[in-house]
Design an enzyme around this catalytic site. Structure first.
Site, PDB file in Angstrom:
ATOM      1  N   THR A 199      38.385  34.675  39.248  1.00  0.00           N
ATOM      2  CA  THR A 199      39.672  35.155  38.741  1.00  0.00           C
ATOM      3  C   THR A 199      40.700  34.024  38.622  1.00  0.00           C
ATOM      4  OG1 THR A 199      39.172  37.008  40.215  1.00  0.00           O
ATOM      5  CG2 THR A 199      41.301  37.062  39.084  1.00  0.00           C
ATOM      6  N   THR A 200      40.793  33.220  39.677  1.00  0.00           N
ATOM      7  CA  THR A 200      41.798  32.151  39.742  1.00  0.00           C
ATOM      8  C   THR A 200      41.603  31.175  38.577  1.00  0.00           C
ATOM      9  OG1 THR A 200      41.506  32.362  42.131  1.00  0.00           O
ATOM     10  CG2 THR A 200      42.813  30.495  41.356  1.00  0.00           C
ATOM     11  N   LYS A 215      36.303  37.572  43.584  1.00  0.00           N
ATOM     12  CA  LYS A 215      35.483  36.379  43.857  1.00  0.00           C
ATOM     13  C   LYS A 215      34.536  36.004  42.717  1.00  0.00           C
ATOM     14  CE  LYS A 215      37.947  36.305  46.728  1.00  0.00           C
ATOM     15  NZ  LYS A 215      38.985  35.265  46.616  1.00  0.00           N
ATOM     16  N   HIS A 248      41.620  44.029  39.274  1.00  0.00           N
ATOM     17  CA  HIS A 248      40.258  44.255  39.795  1.00  0.00           C
ATOM     18  C   HIS A 248      39.894  45.734  39.645  1.00  0.00           C
ATOM     19  CE1 HIS A 248      40.180  40.291  41.513  1.00  0.00           C
ATOM     20  NE2 HIS A 248      40.991  40.552  42.507  1.00  0.00           N
TER      21      HIS A 248
END
Ligand code: A3P
Length: 326
Positions: free
Chosen positions: A74-75, A71, A134
């Protein structure tokens, strides 16, 4: 792959699954219960996949690993890096990002590469290979350090990271009819470090210290800075991965084009991100779950001043003396 190889791979997963199931599990600000291993928390499927990745991922010197605490953006970073590295092959149109989610363009080691009892052969992928992860720094596959491959770390204000995580895990829980986490419960877990791949602060510090140690191999970015000065940081990113923008590209507006292409507005409105799904270690997840508001400071709409202060105090005390602040 031969049947024997597939059997062996299955056995590898089974043995890690057995190992993880012997570790005590705790509830956290998470979709599934979390297990603590080597100082960090993850769900059983994520931890098993991280263990398989640690044992089987062979990094190459030209690889770029994109590391984040969940969160943290990353995207967005996946989209930016993918579009930057592949800009010459898809000028202007960037077909992959229009048709695929950033998570399909850049797969995450422990949530998409090493899943479903498979150990894929990644040697033939074109270089530079891009992977997300992660996994906290101390548990990365040893070949990541040995190969000297590059790592880009993106972090985000813990208050926004926490709020984003709270919304995300409640979407996953709602989908499975699991009781939602209240904000109070979630804050308690997060503050105690019991969040996926957390403690958040240890995750950030692990990569920050490595960035200080080896700045030419570990780039450290902040979501807030990327939002404020996207051009400056995208150029840094391109240089860091050995693909700097030429003067001509800058004149032609290639940098701005990539920023627009990867903007929250553009990505969140594309068909694939609205209705598509992605298969991850924890299960199938709607692409739309990775897009919520995409803003800096949304925490102020959710956290009371006391809640915010609690996170700020922890952050201050954990980061004291590190040179890192929010
Ligand atoms: P919010 O929940 O605060 O909106 P991750 O990609 O690491 O899972 O992080 C998800 C967070 O990044 C979400 O934050 C999401 O909205 C935001 N995000 C996704 N795509 C983005 C983009 N292109 N630009 C900025 N933020 C983005």
């Amino acid at each position: 792959q031969t049947e024997e190889e597939m059997e062996n791979q299955k056995r590898t997963y089974q043995s890690f699954r057995h190992l993880v199931s012997t570790l005590p599990s705790v509830d956290g600000v998470s979709y599934l219960p979390l297990h603590c291993y080597n100082g960090w928390y993850a769900s059983l499927p994520s931890l098993v996949s991280a263990m398989v990745a640690r044992e089987h991922f062979k990094a190459q010197p030209t690889d770029v690993l994109l590391a984040t605490c969940p969160k943290s953006g990353t995207t967005w970073l996946k989209a930016l890096l993918f579009a930057t590295v592949n800009r010459s092959s898809h000028t202007n149109s960037h077909p992959p990002l229009a048709a695929l989610s950033p998570h399909q363009c850049v797969s995450t080691l422990e949530s998409a590469v090493y899943i479903n009892d498979r150990i894929p052969d990644l040697d033939a992928l074109p270089s530079p290979r891009l992977f997300g992860t992660h996994i906290p720094f101390q548990s990365l596959p040893a070949t990541v350090l040995d190969s000297g491959c590059r790592i880009v770390y993106l972090c985000r204000d813990p208050k926004d990271c926490f709020i984003s995580l709270w919304h995300y895990i409640n979407k996953l829980r709602a989908q499975d009819n699991i009781e939602l986490r209240t904000l109070d419960e979630a804050l308690e877990y997060f503050s105690n470090g019991i969040s996926p791949f957390g403690p958040y602060w240890d995750h950030v510090l692990g990569y920050w210290n490595e960035h200080l140690e080896r700045p030419q191999k570990v780039l450290f970015l902040k979501y807030e800075e990327l939002m404020q000065h996207p051009k400056v940081h995208l150029k840094r990113l391109a240089e860091f991965v050995g693909s700097p923008f030429t003067e001509d590209e800058e004149k032609e507006g290639v940098v701005e084009g990539i920023i627009r292409l990867c903007s929250f507005e553009n990505l969140s409105n594309s068909e694939v991100n609205k209705i598509g799904r992605v298969e991850l270690a924890v299960g199938t997840v709607e692409n739309s779950f990775f897009f919520r508001r995409g803003e800096v400071g949304d925490w102020a709409n959710h956290l009371t001043p006391e809640m915010a202060r609690r996170l700020e105090e922890i952050t201050e005390s954990k980061f004291r003396g590190s040179g890192l602040s929010f």
